[in-house]
Design an enzyme around this catalytic site. Structure first.
Site, mmCIF file in Angstrom:
data_model
loop_
_atom_site.group_PDB
_atom_site.id
_atom_site.type_symbol
_atom_site.label_atom_id
_atom_site.label_comp_id
_atom_site.label_asym_id
_atom_site.label_seq_id
_atom_site.Cartn_x
_atom_site.Cartn_y
_atom_site.Cartn_z
ATOM 1 N N HIS A 247 0.849 -1.189 0.000
ATOM 2 C CA HIS A 247 0.000 0.000 0.000
ATOM 3 C C HIS A 247 0.892 1.248 0.000
ATOM 4 C CE1 HIS A 247 -2.761 3.102 1.306
ATOM 5 N NE2 HIS A 247 -3.736 2.331 0.865
ATOM 6 N N GLU B 112 -4.216 1.877 -7.045
ATOM 7 C CA GLU B 112 -4.660 2.924 -6.135
ATOM 8 C C GLU B 112 -3.778 4.155 -6.326
ATOM 9 O OE1 GLU B 112 -6.830 0.887 -2.644
ATOM 10 O OE2 GLU B 112 -4.753 1.170 -2.085
HETATM 11 P P1 PGA Z 1 -9.921 5.556 0.806
HETATM 12 O O1 PGA Z 1 -8.700 4.556 1.031
HETATM 13 O O2 PGA Z 1 -11.028 4.752 0.177
HETATM 14 O O3 PGA Z 1 -10.287 6.035 2.179
HETATM 15 O O4 PGA Z 1 -9.430 6.636 -0.092
HETATM 16 C C1 PGA Z 1 -8.352 3.694 -0.003
HETATM 17 C C2 PGA Z 1 -7.076 2.956 0.272
HETATM 18 O O5 PGA Z 1 -6.143 3.514 0.858
HETATM 19 O O6 PGA Z 1 -6.977 1.781 -0.088
#
Ligand code: PGA
Length: 263
Positions: A108, A180
């Protein structure tokens, strides 16, 4: 996007997952998991694969609440690449598995930014998860700076290629990828427009569709944009933070996925 007929495919058509990041007490984790368990009654919507990734402290609590035959997959937010040893503060894949995890989130952007995660460590962690029969959920994504100079697709393909280097087809078929973009994540991020995601997903789709278990989108997913995001070619799921931390939000996302499959 062509979906497998609901309920008849071994591979889920749509993944809907949440990571709670560093949130929830055991009581809050238990309440969320009990609510989901009772709502589902032992069966996920046809074609939808739910998953939840609590903090390490809540792994066993959520595993116990969901039970061994739950349709909901349980994950951890990180795991070390070694099986055991002198790695103070770390948790290994066998330990995560022992606690009930079936999935390991890897790479992440918050871990890359704050905890020194690199392409090399993501590669080691993907291999460790696969070695122990867990599903790696590899997160990739570019910064605003990379996006603004037009390098999004090349950047994320490089992150993915580095983490998945050396895997054979069968190993690759067990990997989930979540795209992401960093600029879209969390309170400081802004929700992405569908148009901004077409090129990155076209590139990922060309490289990965049919080879990996799924290509998910994450970053400020909410109840207004979820259906549109699921409609992007090559997107086979959503990985959600804030919107899913309240159970009601997560349940509504499951409904949106179900409606998307029925459409
Ligand atoms: P968020 O987080 O939906 O709060 O933007 C997504 C993530 O970090 O996977």
């Amino acid at each position: 996007m062509a979906h497998a007929p609901a309920g008849s495919s071994s591979a889920p058509a749509v993944w809907i997952g949440t990571s709670w990041k560093m949130n929830k007490t055991l009581a809050q984790a238990r309440a969320w998991a009990e609510g989901l368990r009772d709502h589902l009654g032992g069966r996920a919507p046809d074609g939808v694969q739910p998953f939840v990734i609590p903090s390490f402290t809540a792994t066993t609590t959520v595993a116990e609440v969901l039970g061994p035959d739950s349709p909901v997959l349980l994950g951890v937010q990180n795991a070390h690449w070694e099986d055991a040893g002198a790695w103070t503060g770390e948790v290994s894949v066998p330990q995560a598995k022992d606690a009930g995890a079936q999935l390991v989130e890897i790479g992440h952007s918050e871990r890359r930014e704050h905890f020194g995660e690199t392409v090399e460590t993501t590669r080691l962690k993907v291999a460790a998860a696969l070695r122990h029969g867990l599903t790696p959920l590899l997160c990739i994504g570019e910064s605003l700076e990379v996006k603004e100079r037009g390098g999004s697709a090349a950047f994320i393909l490089e992150q993915a290629a580095g983490a998945l280097e050396g895997l054979d087809d069968s190993a690759l078929s067990r990997v989930l990828i979540a795209y992401e973009p960093i600029w879209a994540i969390g309170e400081r991020g802004r929700p992405a427009e569908v148009d901004e995601l077409l090129e990155p997903f076209a590139a990922l789709g060309e490289a990965c569709t049919g080879k990996v278990a799924g290509l998910l989108y994450g970053g400020s997913v909410n109840l207004e944009n979820a259906a549109g995001l699921l409609g992007i070619e090559h997107v086979s799921g959503l990985f959600v933070g804030r919107t899913a931390w309240q159970l009601e939000g997560y349940l509504q996302l499951l409904n949106i996925a179900e409606a998307h499959l029925a459409a």
